[in-house]
Design an enzyme around this catalytic site. Structure first.
Site, short mmCIF file in Angstrom:
data_model
loop_
_atom_site.label_atom_id
_atom_site.label_comp_id
_atom_site.label_asym_id
_atom_site.label_seq_id
_atom_site.Cartn_x
_atom_site.Cartn_y
_atom_site.Cartn_z
CB SER A 148 -1.00 -0.01 1.21
OG SER A 148 -1.47 1.42 1.38
CE1 TYR A 161 -4.05 -1.59 4.94
CE2 TYR A 161 -3.00 0.33 4.52
CZ TYR A 161 -3.96 -0.85 3.81
OH TYR A 161 -4.01 -0.93 2.63
#
Length: 329
Positions: A148, A161
């Site tokens: 990501s 995350y």
């Protein structure tokens, strides 16, 4: 189609495995692979969710689609899954996509949330990679690891995350270098915000309604986010083409560039952005987005409604309706 966008044909089609394939981006990537003639196995934790996804994929593509209930945090379970796919279909392409999204200020989370993110996203990708590589070496196959833009720089209110995705990115780059000699390609994928309906399944802490409000707005805003089906097509293309790295969305590419050139400035700008985000209201159990309410401020409600509209529309197609065990980004 040319080889750039399609895997070589066998009589029965190449065998492909997508973890976290029951909804969201994983489901869209599985659809892309099915449309290109692959025999696809989608793996996740929720059997009912998997079956709904598989029925839809079979109806839409006519492809052979298998399901496998698997917790990628359990290496033995991943090993059994990979071996089953290899023996039944041959293993030509694997995409490690399983993930969780926790949205909260650091004051509202504890080490457990970081461990959960690492277990699912980093160790899930690691287990999938280590178990798949021996089989992929036999087929000179392809491996894609979904990171990501959040792993390329630390994102406020997404720290568990970001930490896990940063580890996935490092793993992908290192594996790409080491596996190349055996003919296996490893692609590191770093998407920015995508309209996957993930705001329904993400977990929120602190001021839950406010956190849900900003995240769902950003994740669906036209200028910030990308259509997830288009993203899935580009990701599958990149894995098939054996690209080393793919960064998706213009904001993600800009953030990567600025961070690479001026990391200190990027960190200071992140600090400014963090001051605009909701403040913590103590620790407590995280709640899924489907349980969150609308922002209390009427202007904030209007902005959320505008920003999230496109993301809300994709919920059904992305199989994001029912809150359940967390399986995909």
């Amino acid at each position: 189609m040319t080889y750039r966008t399609r895997l070589p044909h066998r009589t029965r089609g190449p065998g492909a495995l997508v973890t976290g394939g029951s909804r969201g981006l994983g489901l869209f990537m599985a659809r892309q692979l099915a449309e290109r003639g692959c025999v696809v196995t989608i793996a996740a934790r929720d059997a009912d969710e998997l079956e709904r996804a598989a029925v839809r994929l079979r109806e839409e593509t006519g492809a052979t689609v298998h399901t496998a209930v698997c917790d990628v945090r359990d290496r033995a379970a991943v090993g059994a899954l990979v071996r089953e796919v290899h023996e039944r279909d041959g293993l030509d392409l694997v995409i490690a996509n399983a993930g969780v999204i926790q949205v909260a200020p650091v004051d509202a989370v504890d080490a457990a949330e970081f461990a959960d993110a690492m277990d699912t996203m980093f160790f899930g990708a690691l287990h999938t990679s280590l178990e798949a590589l021996p089989y992929l070496k036999r087929t000179r196959g392809r491996l894609g690891l979904i990171g990501s833009v959040g792993g390329l720089l630390g994102v406020p209110h997404l720290l568990p995350y970001s930490c896990a995705k940063a580890a996935v990115g490092a793993l992908a780059e290192g594996l790409h270098a080491e596996a190349a000699a055996s003919g296996v390609s490893v692609t590191a994928v770093h998407p920015g915000l995508m309209r996957t309906g993930s705001h329904r399944q993400a977990e929120f802490g602190g001021d839950v309604d406010a956190e849900f409000g900003w995240f769902s707005t950003a994740a669906g805003a036209p200028l910030l986010s990308m259509d997830a089906e288009r993203a899935a097509r580009r990701i599958v293309d990149a894995v098939i083409q054996r690209r080393a790295r793919l960064v998706l969305t213009a904001p993600a590419k800009a953030a990567q560039l600025v961070h690479g050139v001026a990391p200190g400035l990027t960190t200071r700008l992140s600090g400014v952005a963090a001051r605009l985000l909701p403040t913590a209201q103590g620790r407590g159990p995280l709640r899924q987005g489907a349980e969150a309410g609308e922002p209390r401020n009427p202007v904030a409600r209007l902005v959320r409604s505008w920003g999230s509209a496109r993301n809300d529309r994709v919920v059904d197609r992305a199989n994001q309706h029912e809150p359940g065990p967390r399986t995909s980004s």
